[in-house]
Design a protein around this motif. Structure first.
Motif, PDB file in Angstrom:
ATOM      1  N   SER A 109       0.824  -1.223   0.000  1.00  0.00           N
ATOM      2  CA  SER A 109       0.000   0.000   0.000  1.00  0.00           C
ATOM      3  C   SER A 109       0.852   1.264   0.000  1.00  0.00           C
ATOM      4  O   SER A 109       0.382   2.352  -0.356  1.00  0.00           O
ATOM      5  CB  SER A 109      -0.932   0.005   1.212  1.00  0.00           C
ATOM      6  N   SER A 110       2.115   1.121   0.385  1.00  0.00           N
ATOM      7  CA  SER A 110       3.011   2.282   0.428  1.00  0.00           C
ATOM      8  C   SER A 110       3.565   2.641  -0.949  1.00  0.00           C
ATOM      9  O   SER A 110       4.229   3.674  -1.094  1.00  0.00           O
ATOM     10  CB  SER A 110       4.182   1.991   1.386  1.00  0.00           C
ATOM     11  N   TYR A 111       3.302   1.782  -1.927  1.00  0.00           N
ATOM     12  CA  TYR A 111       3.805   2.059  -3.274  1.00  0.00           C
ATOM     13  C   TYR A 111       3.005   3.220  -3.873  1.00  0.00           C
ATOM     14  O   TYR A 111       1.787   3.152  -4.032  1.00  0.00           O
ATOM     15  CB  TYR A 111       3.687   0.803  -4.144  1.00  0.00           C
ATOM     16  N   GLN A 112       3.709   4.310  -4.231  1.00  0.00           N
ATOM     17  CA  GLN A 112       3.043   5.542  -4.639  1.00  0.00           C
ATOM     18  C   GLN A 112       3.003   5.752  -6.151  1.00  0.00           C
ATOM     19  O   GLN A 112       2.184   6.550  -6.639  1.00  0.00           O
ATOM     20  CB  GLN A 112       3.754   6.744  -3.982  1.00  0.00           C
ATOM     21  N   ALA A 113       3.857   5.064  -6.904  1.00  0.00           N
ATOM     22  CA  ALA A 113       3.891   5.279  -8.358  1.00  0.00           C
ATOM     23  C   ALA A 113       2.597   4.784  -8.989  1.00  0.00           C
ATOM     24  O   ALA A 113       2.050   3.753  -8.577  1.00  0.00           O
ATOM     25  CB  ALA A 113       5.090   4.555  -8.963  1.00  0.00           C
ATOM     26  N   PRO A 114       2.074   5.518  -9.954  1.00  0.00           N
ATOM     27  CA  PRO A 114       0.823   5.095 -10.610  1.00  0.00           C
ATOM     28  C   PRO A 114       1.027   3.810 -11.412  1.00  0.00           C
ATOM     29  O   PRO A 114       2.049   3.627 -12.070  1.00  0.00           O
ATOM     30  CB  PRO A 114       0.473   6.280 -11.519  1.00  0.00           C
ATOM     31  N   LEU A 115       0.050   2.920 -11.344  1.00  0.00           N
ATOM     32  CA  LEU A 115       0.104   1.636 -12.047  1.00  0.00           C
ATOM     33  C   LEU A 115      -0.987   1.587 -13.109  1.00  0.00           C
ATOM     34  O   LEU A 115      -1.947   2.366 -13.079  1.00  0.00           O
ATOM     35  CB  LEU A 115      -0.066   0.476 -11.057  1.00  0.00           C
ATOM     36  N   CYS A 116      -0.827   0.632 -14.002  1.00  0.00           N
ATOM     37  CA  CYS A 116      -1.817   0.446 -15.056  1.00  0.00           C
ATOM     38  C   CYS A 116      -1.826  -1.005 -15.482  1.00  0.00           C
ATOM     39  O   CYS A 116      -0.918  -1.779 -15.157  1.00  0.00           O
ATOM     40  CB  CYS A 116      -1.517   1.362 -16.250  1.00  0.00           C
ATOM     41  N   LEU A 117      -2.846  -1.386 -16.213  1.00  0.00           N
ATOM     42  CA  LEU A 117      -2.950  -2.720 -16.790  1.00  0.00           C
ATOM     43  C   LEU A 117      -2.707  -2.625 -18.291  1.00  0.00           C
ATOM     44  O   LEU A 117      -3.242  -1.746 -18.964  1.00  0.00           O
ATOM     45  CB  LEU A 117      -4.336  -3.321 -16.524  1.00  0.00           C
ATOM     46  N   ILE A 118      -1.895  -3.546 -18.801  1.00  0.00           N
ATOM     47  CA  ILE A 118      -1.561  -3.574 -20.224  1.00  0.00           C
ATOM     48  C   ILE A 118      -1.801  -4.980 -20.740  1.00  0.00           C
ATOM     49  O   ILE A 118      -1.323  -5.961 -20.149  1.00  0.00           O
ATOM     50  CB  ILE A 118      -0.091  -3.171 -20.468  1.00  0.00           C
TER      51      ILE A 118
END
Length: 270
Positions: free
Chosen positions: A221-230
């Motif tokens: 939950s501490s991961y701040q970088a935006p993620l996406c699905l590809i």
């Protein structure tokens, strides 16, 4: 070496030759092969040849071609309980007389080494290192029928091993035709690559699926970088682009596809 210690002398008075293979007559006398017949030694027995008459045990001769001496095994008394193989050559395992018992005196051929050499040559041990499997790029079939068949088989396998992406969903409550089965793969810098087979309801929104896949793959939950699905494209990996979070996941990907959870490209995050 005293011949009498090995062979026996013929009991015929006019002979007395030493025979290494003497034969015992039914008259209890020992004769050589030339005088064993009753008419050759004036047999004193009137009962005729005895059926129980057996020749004295033959002694094995030295295997050297021009040697008539008995082998060490044949020279040992029968009363001694010893295996004949123990008196043979330890290398070629053949029997020789006392004069030819040494390996350098009978042109010894080490059969044990020869056999080991043959076994090593034909049945060599596997290498100590495990060869690395060479990956070959397999081109996907272009025939639509074959593609449909492969997808059908893959879907059947995924239905047996995939787990629900949403912990509130259960296989018993969601029909199979209302599920979307995908392979979720984590590709985030600094994190180990991992995969999981997951299924969602076909009504799930991509943004919701993104959060659930992140939880299933252990994104903290501490991961701040935006993620996406590809969606991974088999035919052209370079053409992959992030899925739109406001659309249904089932509208953007198909069953059995691979969806990559990755950091959002900089061009998309700006």
């Amino acid at each position: 070496m005293d011949h009498d210690a090995v062979g026996l002398r013929c009991d015929l008075t006019s002979c007395h030759d030493v025979d290494f293979l003497p034969i015992k007559c039914h008259c209890n006398k020992v004769f050589c092969r030339f005088h064993i017949s009753p008419d050759k030694h004036i047999c004193v027995s009137s009962d005729g040849p005895s059926k129980e008459c057996t020749p004295v045990a033959k002694r094995q001769r030295c295997v050297v071609g021009n040697c008539d001496k008995p082998s060490l095994g044949g020279a040992i008394s029968q009363e001694v309980d010893i295996q004949t193989s123990s008196t043979g050559c330890p290398k070629c395992l053949l029997s020789f007389c006392i004069d030819h018992r040494h390996p350098d005196l009978h042109s010894c051929t080490d059969e044990q080494k020869d056999a080991q050499h043959i076994l090593t040559r034909h049945f060599s041990n596997p290498p100590s290192h495990t060869p690395v499997a060479v990956r070959r790029s397999v081109k996907p079939p272009t025939d639509p029928k074959k593609l449909a068949q492969i997808q059908k088989v893959t879907l059947m396998k995924m239905r047996h091993s995939a787990t629900a992406g949403d912990p509130r969903d259960k296989s018993s409550t969601v029909p199979a035709n209302e599920r979307l089965h995908i392979k979720a793969r984590l590709k985030v810098t600094g994190m180990p690559v991992q995969e999981r087979l997951i299924w969602f309801r076909k009504s799930v929104v991509t943004g919701r699926a993104l959060d659930l896949i992140s939880a299933n793959l252990g994104i903290p939950s501490s991961y701040q970088a935006p993620l996406c699905l590809i969606e991974e494209s088999v035919s052209d990996p370079s053409s992959c682009s992030p899925l739109q979070n406001d659309l249904l996941l089932s509208e953007q990907v198909e069953d059995t596809c691979t969806v990559i959870l990755s950091a959002l490209p900089h061009s998309q995050s700006d």
